[in-house]
Structure formats: C-alpha cells, structure tokens
Design an enzyme around this catalytic site. Structure first.
Site, PDB file in Angstrom:
ATOM      1  NE  ARG A   1      -1.906  -2.131   3.344  1.00 26.69           N
ATOM      2  CZ  ARG A   1      -2.229  -2.473   4.586  1.00 26.69           C
ATOM      3  NH1 ARG A   1      -3.329  -1.997   5.126  1.00 26.69           N
ATOM      4  NH2 ARG A   1      -1.446  -3.264   5.289  1.00 26.69           N
TER       5      ARG A   1
ATOM      6  CG  ASN B   1      -2.500  -6.304  18.084  1.00 28.78           C
ATOM      7  OD1 ASN B   1      -1.732  -6.078  19.008  1.00 28.78           O
ATOM      8  ND2 ASN B   1      -2.226  -7.141  17.107  1.00 28.78           N
TER       9      ASN B   1
HETATM   10  C1  UD1 Z   1      -0.723  -6.195  12.206  1.00 30.15           C
HETATM   11  C2  UD1 Z   1      -1.559  -7.048  13.175  1.00 30.15           C
HETATM   12  C3  UD1 Z   1      -2.770  -6.233  13.635  1.00 30.15           C
HETATM   13  C4  UD1 Z   1      -2.324  -4.938  14.247  1.00 30.15           C
HETATM   14  C5  UD1 Z   1      -1.398  -4.164  13.307  1.00 30.15           C
HETATM   15  C6  UD1 Z   1      -0.801  -2.984  14.004  1.00 30.15           C
HETATM   16  C7  UD1 Z   1      -1.270  -9.385  12.478  1.00 30.15           C
HETATM   17  C8  UD1 Z   1      -1.897 -10.529  11.785  1.00 30.15           C
HETATM   18  N1  UD1 Z   1      -1.981  -8.256  12.518  1.00 30.15           N
HETATM   19  O1  UD1 Z   1      -1.561  -5.984  11.068  1.00 30.15           O
HETATM   20  O2  UD1 Z   1      -3.503  -6.977  14.582  1.00 30.15           O
HETATM   21  O3  UD1 Z   1      -3.452  -4.142  14.576  1.00 30.15           O
HETATM   22  O4  UD1 Z   1      -0.317  -5.010  12.846  1.00 30.15           O
HETATM   23  O5  UD1 Z   1      -0.046  -2.211  13.103  1.00 30.15           O
HETATM   24  O6  UD1 Z   1      -0.183  -9.496  13.001  1.00 30.15           O
HETATM   25  N2  UD1 Z   1       5.624  -8.572   8.268  1.00 30.15           N
HETATM   26  C9  UD1 Z   1       6.603  -9.517   8.031  1.00 30.15           C
HETATM   27  N3  UD1 Z   1       6.266 -10.646   7.331  1.00 30.15           N
HETATM   28  C10 UD1 Z   1       5.038 -10.891   6.889  1.00 30.15           C
HETATM   29  C11 UD1 Z   1       4.030  -9.926   7.136  1.00 30.15           C
HETATM   30  C12 UD1 Z   1       4.343  -8.776   7.833  1.00 30.15           C
HETATM   31  O7  UD1 Z   1       7.760  -9.329   8.437  1.00 30.15           O
HETATM   32  O8  UD1 Z   1       4.823 -11.955   6.287  1.00 30.15           O
HETATM   33  C13 UD1 Z   1       5.985  -7.349   9.012  1.00 30.15           C
HETATM   34  C14 UD1 Z   1       5.806  -6.089   8.207  1.00 30.15           C
HETATM   35  O9  UD1 Z   1       7.006  -5.722   7.541  1.00 30.15           O
HETATM   36  C15 UD1 Z   1       5.421  -5.065   9.264  1.00 30.15           C
HETATM   37  C16 UD1 Z   1       4.759  -5.893  10.352  1.00 30.15           C
HETATM   38  O10 UD1 Z   1       5.121  -7.234  10.121  1.00 30.15           O
HETATM   39  O11 UD1 Z   1       6.556  -4.434   9.826  1.00 30.15           O
HETATM   40  C17 UD1 Z   1       3.230  -5.760  10.337  1.00 30.15           C
HETATM   41  O12 UD1 Z   1       2.751  -6.185   9.085  1.00 30.15           O
HETATM   42  P1  UD1 Z   1       1.475  -5.542   8.421  1.00 30.15           P
HETATM   43  O13 UD1 Z   1       1.201  -6.247   7.150  1.00 30.15           O
HETATM   44  O14 UD1 Z   1       1.581  -4.081   8.378  1.00 30.15           O
HETATM   45  O15 UD1 Z   1       0.345  -5.965   9.488  1.00 30.15           O
HETATM   46  P2  UD1 Z   1      -1.055  -5.291   9.699  1.00 30.15           P
HETATM   47  O16 UD1 Z   1      -1.970  -5.726   8.634  1.00 30.15           O
HETATM   48  O17 UD1 Z   1      -0.891  -3.835   9.899  1.00 30.15           O
END
Ligand code: UD1
Ligand code: CA
Length: 459
Positions: A14, A169
């Site tokens: 995004r 969260n």
């Molecule tokens: C996540 C949480 C959500 C919370 C939010 C807060 C989960 C399933 N959901 O959602 O409950 O409200 O954060 O901001 O955890 N990342 C990885 N590998 C992956 C996916 C993500 O390293 O496979 C990292 C991303 O780089 C990022 C972080 O994890 O730094 C969060 O990922 P993002 O996709 O932004 O999660 P949200 O959908 O925001």
C-alpha cells in the site's frame, strides 16, 4: 534478559515504494531506526530483525550487533516470527518483545510499562493496545462482557459487529520465551488472508490455560503505524510536533513551527531561535544563542554558539562561534568556518578551511582551499580547483586581500598579507606582502568612438 524480534519482512504494497516498508522514512530516517532505538532504550540487548522483501536493503542498514532472520516468502506475522526459531530457542527462559518495524512512535516507556504489567500478571503473552478513533484495518481486541481478553480479530476476518471495536492491537507484544515457542507450533493459516497470524497466539495460549493480557496505552499515538503514504505523513506530523515541543521545553525558541523539521538525534542549545522552513537533521549539534533560518537546511554538522544562518545549506561541516552566513550560502562537505567568519550572499564553500575573521561577502566560490585568518575576499572570487581531471588545493595566507573578480588557478599559494589586484587570474604563488597584478594593462584610445562610429544609428 530482555530480547526482541522486530518484524520487517513485508513489502508494504500500500506504500507503493521501491524499498521495504520499514525503510520508508519519518523525519528523514527509516521507520525501523526508531523502533530499534526505542527497544534499546528499553534495555533490550539481543535483537533479531526478520527481513524479507529486499532484505539486503534492511540488512545493510542495520548495525553489526543486530541479528537477522530471512522470511521467504512472506506468509504473515506469525510466519515471520517462526523464522526466528534459533533466536527463540536461545531465549526460552527469557521475556521476548515482538514488535512491528513500521511503528516508529512506540517508545521505551510504553514498552517498559507493558513489561511490568506482563510480569505482575504472570502472563504468557501481553499485548499492547490502544483505543483508536478509526478502527478500519486494525486487529480488533475482543473481550467478553467482563472485559476479559478473548482474542484478536483481524479487520478482514471480523464480523460487522467486531469491526466496530475501537480497541486496537498495536502489534507490540511481550512473550514468555517458552510459551512463544508453543504458540508458534500451533498457529495455522485458516483465515481470510491464508496467513499465519501472530495475533492468533493470544487465543492459543488462553486455550492452553495460560494468562494473556492487554496493556492499554494512555497515549494512543504511540501505537500508530504507517501502511500508506498518507499515514506516513501523519507519523511525520506527530513526530515533528513531539520533537519541536521537547526542544521548546528545553529552551529552544521556535516562534513559528511552520516547516520546522528537526531530527530526533539533533541537539540544540539554549535560546537558539529556529525560524520557519528550517530542516535540521543527522548528527547535528547546535550551540546556544544561534539564529537558524528562515529556509535553512543543516545536515550532520556542528554549529557553535551565536551563529547566524539565514537561508543556508550546511552539509557535513563545522561552523564555529559567531559565524554569520547568508542569505543564500552553501557550505558543502568537510568544511570548517572559523570564529566570526562572515559569508554573504551567493557564496559556496566546499572541502575548505576558512580561518577566523575571514570575510567573503558576495558571489564567491571557495573550493578545496585552506584559507587563513582575516582574509578579505572581493566579490566574485573563484578558486579554480578542477582542471578537468584533477582537483587541487589553494592556500591563502593570513590577512591576504583578494581583489574582486580574482581567479586562483589551483594549485597555488597566496602569501600572508599578499594583495591581489581586482580582475587578476593568479597562476603562480605570491610571496607574503607582495602586490600581484595579473591582467592586461588598460589602454584608452581617445576619440575612437567618433572615428569608428561603432553604435547603430550613430551620426
Ligand atoms: C498487524 C496485526 C494487527 C495490528 C497491526 C498494528 C497481524 C496478523 N496483525 O496488522 O492486529 O493491529 O499489525 O499495526 O499481526 N511482516 C513480516 N512478514 C510478513 C508480514 C508482515 O515481516 O509476512 C511485518 C511487516 O514488515 C510489518 C509488520 O510485520 O513491519 C506488520 O505487518 P502488516 O502487514 O503491516 O500488518 P497489519 O496488517 O498492519
Ligand atoms: Ca501495519
């Protein structure tokens, strides 16, 4: 021992950026740098960053004390943490902090308060939550009628009713090491996104009869993250306001904060005034009683006391006490302006040392030069430091007078108190106290215009 896992594997679709999301910048620094600072400030020693999309970029940015684990492909936040199996195995008896790398406002105080809450309640997992205005896109915190934590529901998986829950969260958790290992072994990808959600660990641990809790922050801003450029701008606005407010309370005068962007690591002394549109970043240290701006950009520089920088760009340089620069002055890398140097409009200084009290009031280029004290540069002086292949240096002695429109063809040495006639092109060294004139002698031809009639329509 406290340790931490930082999630930084996501692409951040995004954000529409070429870089991994955590490398997108807030106040000119990658978001992940703030997270690392906060974690370290909270007393965490051992850190493991989960990388994935363009992992080389994140790895190159991290210092050598930080461990990394690669997540390839990226199958969700739970899957990301699973990649740190070895790290977790070495911390089974410890408390492990897990946080998103895209939440740069999280601070050490919140992390520590959550830790105390976690320990006091003997929790297997403690998450940080906040009440937010707009609950779109968040993980919603589901509680029973008594307020007891049940689970986290991702927005995409939520029912219409659950989507209204405003407790969000934060993506920041304290886990007991052993319990984290157990939770990871039981996370599945049975959800709308077919991802392994770290958030499922709450329900898993509760189901196993363990304690889980949510530490609700007082200031909900600390939990904000950025998924797109609009949110990135919001984070910049908040961070900027926080830093400006802190500096003002420390005695820095910012009469109008419009366009004032000051980096987190910048130090500014008492009663220094920052005027609009001034950006100060990097490892910059500014002394007391300066006036910086309007429209000034300072990166990675040391600015003394009582310095005036009006419409200037200062990069990787040292500006000593009482220097007065501007308007429209550029000081480029590796320069030092000595005490009370005066540099006026349209002057550029690069890779040069300028001695105390020297003046260059207008339209001059001082490049690759060593300039003594109390030198006077006339308007339009140029150090010709580049011959098309090599850069060479000029040296100018104390008290020298450089006439207007002088070219100094480097390498060349101008002696102490030497005096250069205006319009000279100097190719040879000048001894101390000598006058140097290097231009054609003036010839006046009387009556020439009447004889030659060079002007159009001249009778
Ligand atoms: C996540 C949480 C959500 C919370 C939010 C807060 C989960 C399933 N959901 O959602 O409950 O409200 O954060 O901001 O955890 N990342 C990885 N590998 C992956 C996916 C993500 O390293 O496979 C990292 C991303 O780089 C990022 C972080 O994890 O730094 C969060 O990922 P993002 O996709 O932004 O999660 P949200 O959908 O925001
Ligand atoms: Ca996010």
């Amino acid at each position: 021992m406290k340790c931490a896992i930082i999630l930084a594997g996501g692409k951040g679709t995004r954000m529409k950026a070429d870089c991994p999301k955590v490398m997108c910048k807030v106040l000119f620094k990658p978001m992940i740098s703030y997270v690392i600072d906060a974690v370290r400030e909270a007393g965490v020693e051992d850190i493991c960053v989960i990388t994935g999309y363009k992992h080389e970029e994140v790895e190159a940015y991290l210092d050598e004390n930080i461990k990394t684990a690669l997540q390839e492909p990226q199958l969700g936040t739970g899957h990301a943490v699973m990649q740190a199996n070895d790290f977790i195995a070495s911390h089974l008896g410890d408390e492990i902090l897990i946080l998103n790398g895209d939440g740069p406002l999280m601070d050490a105080d919140t992390i520590n308060k959550a830790y105390d809450y976690h320990r006091k309640n003997n929790n297997a997992v403690t998450l940080i939550s906040a009440i937010v205005e707009d609950p779109t896109g968040i993980g919603h915190i589901k509680r029973d009628e008594n307020g007891t934590l049940l689970r986290i529901v991702e927005h995409k998986d939520a029912t219409d009713e659950e989507k209204l829950i405003k407790e969000s969260n934060a993506g920041c958790y304290w886990f007991d090491g052993g319990e984290l290992k157990y939770a990871l072994e039981n996370i599945t990808n049975d959800n709308v996104q077919n991802e392994y959600y770290l958030t499922d660990s709450v329900e898993i641990l509760l189901g196993a009869g363990k304690n889980a809790g949510a530490y609700v922050v007082e200031n909900s801003e600390v939990v904000l993250g950025a998924n797109d450029r609009k949110q990135l701008n919001d984070l910049n606005t908040i961070m900027r306001r926080n830093i400006n407010n802190r500096l003002m309370l420390e005695g820095v005068d910012i009469p109008c904060t419009d366009g004032v962007m000051i980096g987190k690591d910048v130090k500014i002394g008492n009663s220094t005034v920052i005027l609009p549109n001034t950006i100060i970043i990097g490892d910059t240290v500014v002394g007391d009683g300066c006036t910086l701006g309007p429209n000034t950009y300072i990166d990675n520089s040391k600015i003394g006391d009582g310095v005036i920088l009006d419409n200037c760009k200062i990069l990787d340089s040292t500006i000593e006490n009482g220097v007065d620069c501007g308007p429209f002055v550029k000081v480029r890398a590796n320069s030092t302006l000595g005490e009370k140097v005066h540099i006026g409009n349209f002057v550029e200084v690069k890779n040069s040392n300028v001695g105390a009290g020297t003046k260059s009031a207008h339209l001059t280029y001082i490049g690759d030069s060593d300039v003594g004290r109390d030198v006077n540069f006339g308007c339009g002086t140029v150090t010709c430091n580049y011959d098309g292949k090599n850069k060479t240096r000029c040296s100018i002695g104390d008290g020298a007078f450089i006439g207007c429109n002088t070219n100094l063809i480097a390498p060349v040495e101008v002696g102490d108190m030497a005096y250069i006639a205006a319009g000279s092109t100097i190719t040879d060294d000048i001894p101390d106290k000598a006058l140097s004139v290097a231009r054609a002698k003036q010839v006046n031809k009387e009556g020439w215009v009447d004889r030659k009639k060079p002007f159009k329509n001249q009778k």
